[in-house]
Design a protein around this motif. Structure first.
Motif, short mmCIF file in Angstrom:
data_model
loop_
_atom_site.label_atom_id
_atom_site.label_comp_id
_atom_site.label_asym_id
_atom_site.label_seq_id
_atom_site.Cartn_x
_atom_site.Cartn_y
_atom_site.Cartn_z
N LYS C 207 0.84 -1.22 0.00
CA LYS C 207 0.00 0.00 0.00
C LYS C 207 0.87 1.25 0.00
N ASN C 208 2.04 1.13 -0.58
CA ASN C 208 2.99 2.24 -0.64
C ASN C 208 3.19 2.59 -2.12
N SER C 209 4.15 3.42 -2.42
CA SER C 209 4.43 3.79 -3.81
C SER C 209 5.92 4.05 -3.96
N VAL C 210 6.38 4.07 -5.20
CA VAL C 210 7.79 4.40 -5.47
C VAL C 210 7.88 5.41 -6.61
N GLY C 211 9.03 6.11 -6.64
CA GLY C 211 9.31 7.08 -7.70
C GLY C 211 10.38 6.57 -8.64
N GLY C 212 10.96 7.47 -9.38
CA GLY C 212 11.99 7.06 -10.32
C GLY C 212 12.52 8.24 -11.10
N VAL C 213 13.35 7.95 -12.08
CA VAL C 213 13.94 8.99 -12.92
C VAL C 213 13.71 8.61 -14.38
N VAL C 214 13.32 9.60 -15.17
CA VAL C 214 13.15 9.41 -16.61
C VAL C 214 14.28 10.13 -17.32
N GLU C 215 14.88 9.48 -18.29
CA GLU C 215 15.90 10.13 -19.11
C GLU C 215 15.34 10.23 -20.53
N CYS C 216 15.52 11.37 -21.14
CA CYS C 216 14.89 11.65 -22.44
C CYS C 216 15.90 12.31 -23.37
N ALA C 217 15.86 11.96 -24.63
CA ALA C 217 16.76 12.54 -25.61
C ALA C 217 15.99 13.06 -26.82
N ILE C 218 16.46 14.18 -27.34
CA ILE C 218 15.90 14.77 -28.56
C ILE C 218 16.99 14.66 -29.61
N LEU C 219 16.71 13.86 -30.63
CA LEU C 219 17.76 13.50 -31.58
C LEU C 219 17.61 14.24 -32.92
N ASN C 220 18.73 14.42 -33.58
CA ASN C 220 18.77 15.09 -34.90
C ASN C 220 18.39 16.56 -34.81
N MET C 221 18.68 17.16 -33.66
CA MET C 221 18.42 18.59 -33.50
C MET C 221 19.42 19.37 -34.35
N PRO C 222 18.93 20.28 -35.16
CA PRO C 222 19.88 21.17 -35.83
C PRO C 222 20.51 22.13 -34.82
N ALA C 302 13.41 13.94 -12.30
CA ALA C 302 13.12 13.18 -11.08
C ALA C 302 11.61 13.16 -10.86
N ILE C 303 11.08 11.94 -10.70
CA ILE C 303 9.64 11.77 -10.48
C ILE C 303 9.43 11.30 -9.05
N LYS C 304 8.62 12.01 -8.30
CA LYS C 304 8.43 11.59 -6.91
C LYS C 304 7.46 10.40 -6.83
N PRO C 305 7.52 9.65 -5.74
CA PRO C 305 6.58 8.54 -5.58
C PRO C 305 5.14 9.07 -5.58
N THR C 306 4.21 8.30 -6.11
CA THR C 306 2.80 8.69 -6.10
C THR C 306 2.40 9.12 -4.70
N ALA C 307 1.75 10.26 -4.61
CA ALA C 307 1.36 10.77 -3.29
C ALA C 307 0.23 9.92 -2.69
N SER C 308 -0.64 9.39 -3.55
CA SER C 308 -1.76 8.59 -3.04
C SER C 308 -1.28 7.20 -2.66
N GLY D 255 14.61 16.87 -4.38
CA GLY D 255 15.03 16.79 -5.78
C GLY D 255 15.18 15.37 -6.27
N PHE D 256 16.32 15.09 -6.89
CA PHE D 256 16.51 13.75 -7.47
C PHE D 256 16.47 12.65 -6.41
N GLU D 257 16.85 12.98 -5.18
CA GLU D 257 16.81 11.99 -4.11
C GLU D 257 15.40 11.48 -3.84
N ILE D 258 14.40 12.32 -4.09
CA ILE D 258 13.02 11.92 -3.78
C ILE D 258 12.60 10.72 -4.63
N SER D 259 13.28 10.56 -5.78
CA SER D 259 12.92 9.47 -6.69
C SER D 259 13.26 8.09 -6.11
N SER D 260 14.10 8.05 -5.09
CA SER D 260 14.43 6.74 -4.50
C SER D 260 13.75 6.55 -3.14
#
Lengths: 361, 361, 361, 361
Positions: C207-222, C302-308, D255-260
């Motif tokens: 009944k808990n939640s976890v967060g994580g990190v998303v990494e994103c890239a934009i490719l072929n940018m002039p 950085a994405i925080k764990p779901t608050a709910s 910040g980023f720490e919150i993701s873990s």
């Protein structure tokens, strides 16, 4: 936040009549434009005071200094700031303005808005002098538009009750455009120029003032510029034109006259003439649905008589909350119409350039 | 980006005459306003077609649905979106519009701008129908202004060449305001109403159309609202008014007439009357230096005759690039002035509310 | 006025979790784009709930309806409005939220801001559901960018304390991009995917939640896109990324790690490789001075764990102003990272498109 | 159009490192603020070069001149323009920059964007010197915020790999705030200051540079400030912070720490303590749903090492399109972190003031 305007190019204007300097920051200018400084100076001179007996004798060269965004004679693309120092200021003329509210001026409305903290000297930020940086910016906009073939021309349509011939909305001869651009006091019917000037001199002798109407045309506009609804060309131009102090009316094409026409008279029929699409009349002033149709964009601006007059006027003493009499001292224009022409053109240039860049993004 | 307007409250408008729906998103509305839905419906009905023989018989209830920002009868402060579904559409009327450009309409200018991708049915996004969501938003703005005592009232100043009495700029009697608010066809001099209506019916019978002038007043305005230069009240209102299709001229106070006055005639003298500061005339229409001076704000809008007429007109076939004749089918207003009054008031309400909130932030 | 964003294209977002509908108005879209509705639906589905046991079982198809600006399969250039109806709502879950402020949610901050008038059901306008229209708009932005060769790709860099391999900032192989685009749970090192999923399931069971990190890239940018200072690419992207609920940190290139490098290590040396200018490292994430340098733009969120969460928590009863305990009912995501990937990509697409159009105007 | 920012107050920034002057126009400032010029000068001095052996020896007083909007010691409400003349410029240092692109600098990205027309001397508009007018504006914003009780304080959280103690997010003692405000090199754990300085001196001796992290707190924030979605406090602050050259990461609260963390760890429980609502932890950095919750707003910024270093570097000669070596001449900061603290605070002040005024309009 009234000092900033623009979507593709943002103009941030500042300054007071009797402060250190007026100026403008132009952010988003196209890169690599070789500025024609002589042209800018010529435009500034058209607006500057002291040029004839028809205008205020306040001597201001309106020399500008470019502080940024300009390198090796070209725009760099970074924000360009130009300032115009105030020199020939006589603050003592304005001592009684702390009390007596000048009719027709923003003394009272501005005092309420600014809770008495406004720089009241020479109308401060409300002074017509704030249009000097606008003319600077307008000269650059005109230069950019000219590189795309677009020209702006205006004339004095009336002074008090003396009227010039109006533009033929659908037909602009090159010779007329050249003539108007060369005249210091541009009118179509040159025979009425002296009457107009005399009306101004009479107002001056009477310690009174007169207003007039300016008619302006934007020529060689491509079709398809402008946006429907909130950013119609009419909205864009009117927004800027009503920023100019003393403008109290703006109309496009036939303007108010179109309201007494019928549909069949008012509609501008399309026709292919010499392989080009045009309308055979131009009652809509080159704008339909907020968008240019390729015909000349033509509009008129009503300019009120200069508020500063030497005649005694009824007003209030706001500090002592009582009725009083006021005689405005200082050096004033008996008519600002001759000096306002380059300002109207500048506002039009700035507005049309923004619409043009938006439509070509 | 022509669909978004506003600084304190942002309005994002969308929709076409014959698409799924028109609507508006209002972002930044004050929190906790109990919306008067009946008032909104009443305002929408003033604009809606089908109400009399003077207007188009197209039947549209203009029923709105609020999708967001509204909870338990109050505004939540989150963006409020309202939509109006299109129902009584007859797209078949518009088949020939792919070719023939209707004079006075945005068919040609819009086609160039949108490269032929625009929804041409019933003028699409250029249709006067886009003003329905504006009236919705204006009704909310009016309600907010009313809670601060500010009222907006308008009347038909002219239809074709039939003229009503103009407002006495400096004096508005409560009884007049009440009368105008109660009339379906609001005029000051009720004796000319029938002549105006007859002029509209005559135009209808002739398959022609007529225009007119709307005069509007904003009453009980506090002094000190508006900003100098780019956000003058004139600039703000004119920007919105010229967004309304068919408006070709806007003037404040005496407007173009002020250009033929002298300074001593045009300046509005201040006076303390019954302990209150006011001006004894109101040639400047309640605005000096772009800022309200506490007098009624009064302006006029020139409305062009409806572009859609049943008479045959010259135009071009843009696909085949040749001159042609066109007869516009469909159900049209012989005069849009009666339906445009609530639109002008809505635009004024939206503009004044933005200036008011800016000045009171 | 938080609902509107954009300079070249303006996005006006609206809606609440349990209201009638959410949606977005996109004003200023390029004309004549044939929308790929299947692609839009696919993007919406990536964000939609109910797709696996890792996310909330709330069933929402997130079917969109386009109301305007779209005709004969193409964008018309007029404002495009799309709405998403709310269907599977259970307002009864939220009755106690009138009193108890959920920790980690905007119940309290929003209540103060909106004076108690906010729609509190399902977090109302603060709900992650507001990102559905963002993904709709992002899908269109992605399609436009793709037509210019620009691609956006992202992966789950971490869930709780399980970490994926990070991007090689200076080198993106086509095969990796393809792989990530095809995975429902995109990671570079596929061997850790199951551990990540297990961490999510464990949180759910607890009944808990976890967060994580998303990494994103934009490719072929002039190179040459973006503006110095206020409109740096970092500013533009961060503005949009921090709009996404749950994002608490954003870093570009090496991000916080760059602060412990020396200049010679951090500077990305330029080199001509195969006739093309590039940098041999990409610590700056493709952006120097706020402007793209032609290398991939890479950032982490950085994405925080779901608050709910279902665990009992300490909080306050705001109506009775006392401390209390709260157990949040309802159907929640034990981790929103998998569903947030398309939202991050959408925000990136919208931001980069605006910078691109600004730089090419 | 990157030079303009702000909704309630608009800031228009301009200038280049080696041009005539840098400056800023502030439009929409509250009326009647008695400016504390000494405080402004003190803030400018914190940023100015030449103050110690840790920073560039370029001597610039950064004396400002106020040109408008300021009268009898108070703001007038009209746009306030301040300029800072460039004096101690040595353009000759930059002759080889026409050819060799400095790694880590905007020479290449800016050249592409500005087509070679940019003022390349001393990085021109990309120079850190552009932050001088930002600090001027920030000092005014700070003064306004201080009048509402809101304070901003920051410290050096790390230099290279030397770390200071981080803020206790939920508890700020007045004595700590005072100490940090009084230190020229503000750290919480004063015992590590000398190590940090030594790391900077070592970098200097090695013709290299180092980066670091700045942590900043905004204290006494009322709850309910900020807007959901596009104008979240995180979005507003990050937008401004990423405008500051060298910032590559921004994080709020943990910040980023919150993701873990898990949800139960990350959620900040509400509690009534001494009759006031607060949270017992502050992992969210005082912002929930984009809106302040009354706790301190705390964020960190990653600052990259100074790009200008004396070591030889690989790069390209863009004119002759070949690889080359470059040694950057001139006077540079081995670490800009000490000078960037007042810039970060200024950006924070400007951002928070805008959110504050928006929420209180």
């Amino acid at each position: 936040m009234s000092g900033v305007w623009g979507k593709q190019i943002e103009y941030s204007i500042f300054g007071e009549s009797h402060g250190e300097a007026l100026g403008i920051v132009i952010s988003g200018l196209p890169v690599g434009i070789k500025l024609d400084l002589d042209f800018i100076r010529k435009e500034m001179k058209r607006r500057a005071p002291g040029s004839s007996d028809l205008v205020t004798p306040r001597k201001e060269e309106d020399a500008f200094e470019i502080l940024s965004g300009y390198f090796e004679e070209h725009t760099t693309g970074a924000p360009l700031c130009a300032i115009i120092r105030n020199k020939n200021t006589r603050s003592s003329d304005y001592n009684n303005l702390r009390y007596a509210m000048r009719p027709g001026h923003a003394d009272y409305s501005g005092r309420v808005k600014y809770k008495g903290f406004n720089d009241f000297r020479g109308s401060g930020h409300f002074s017509g002098r704030i249009t000097a940086p606008l003319v600077f910016a307008g000269a650059i906009a005109k230069q950019i538009l000219a590189s795309k073939g677009i020209k702006i021309v205006s004339h004095v349509l009336s002074i008090h009750n003396i009227k010039d011939t109006a533009f033929d909305l659908a037909n602009f001869e090159e010779s007329l455009v050249k003539k108007l651009s060369s005249l210091a006091f541009p009118v179509i019917d040159e025979s009425i120029a002296e009457d107009m000037k005399q009306a101004i001199r009479t107002a001056k002798d009477n310690k009174n003032s007169v207003g007039g109407v300016v008619e302006c045309a934007i020529l060689n506009m491509p079709a398809g510029i402008g946006d429907p609804f909130f950013d119609s060309i009419e909205s864009t131009l009117a927004h800027l034109l009503f920023s100019v102090p003393a403008v109290k009316g703006v109309e496009f094409g036939k303007g108010f006259e179109i309201s007494s026409l019928t549909g069949i008279e008012a509609n501008d029929p399309y026709a292919i003439v010499d392989g080009e699409i045009r309308t055979t009349s131009n009652n809509n002033g080159g704008i339909i649905g907020g968008i240019s149709n390729g015909m000349p964009i033509v509009f008129k601006c009503a300019i009120k008589p200069t508020a500063s007059i030497g005649l005694e006027q009824d007003t209030i003493d706001i500090v002592n909350m009582k009725n009083t009499k006021l005689t405005v001292e200082g050096r004033h224009d008996p008519c600002i119409v001759p000096r306002v022409l380059p300002v109207i053109e500048a506002a039009a240039a700035i507005g049309i350039l923004d619409s043009y860049l938006t439509s070509n993004k």
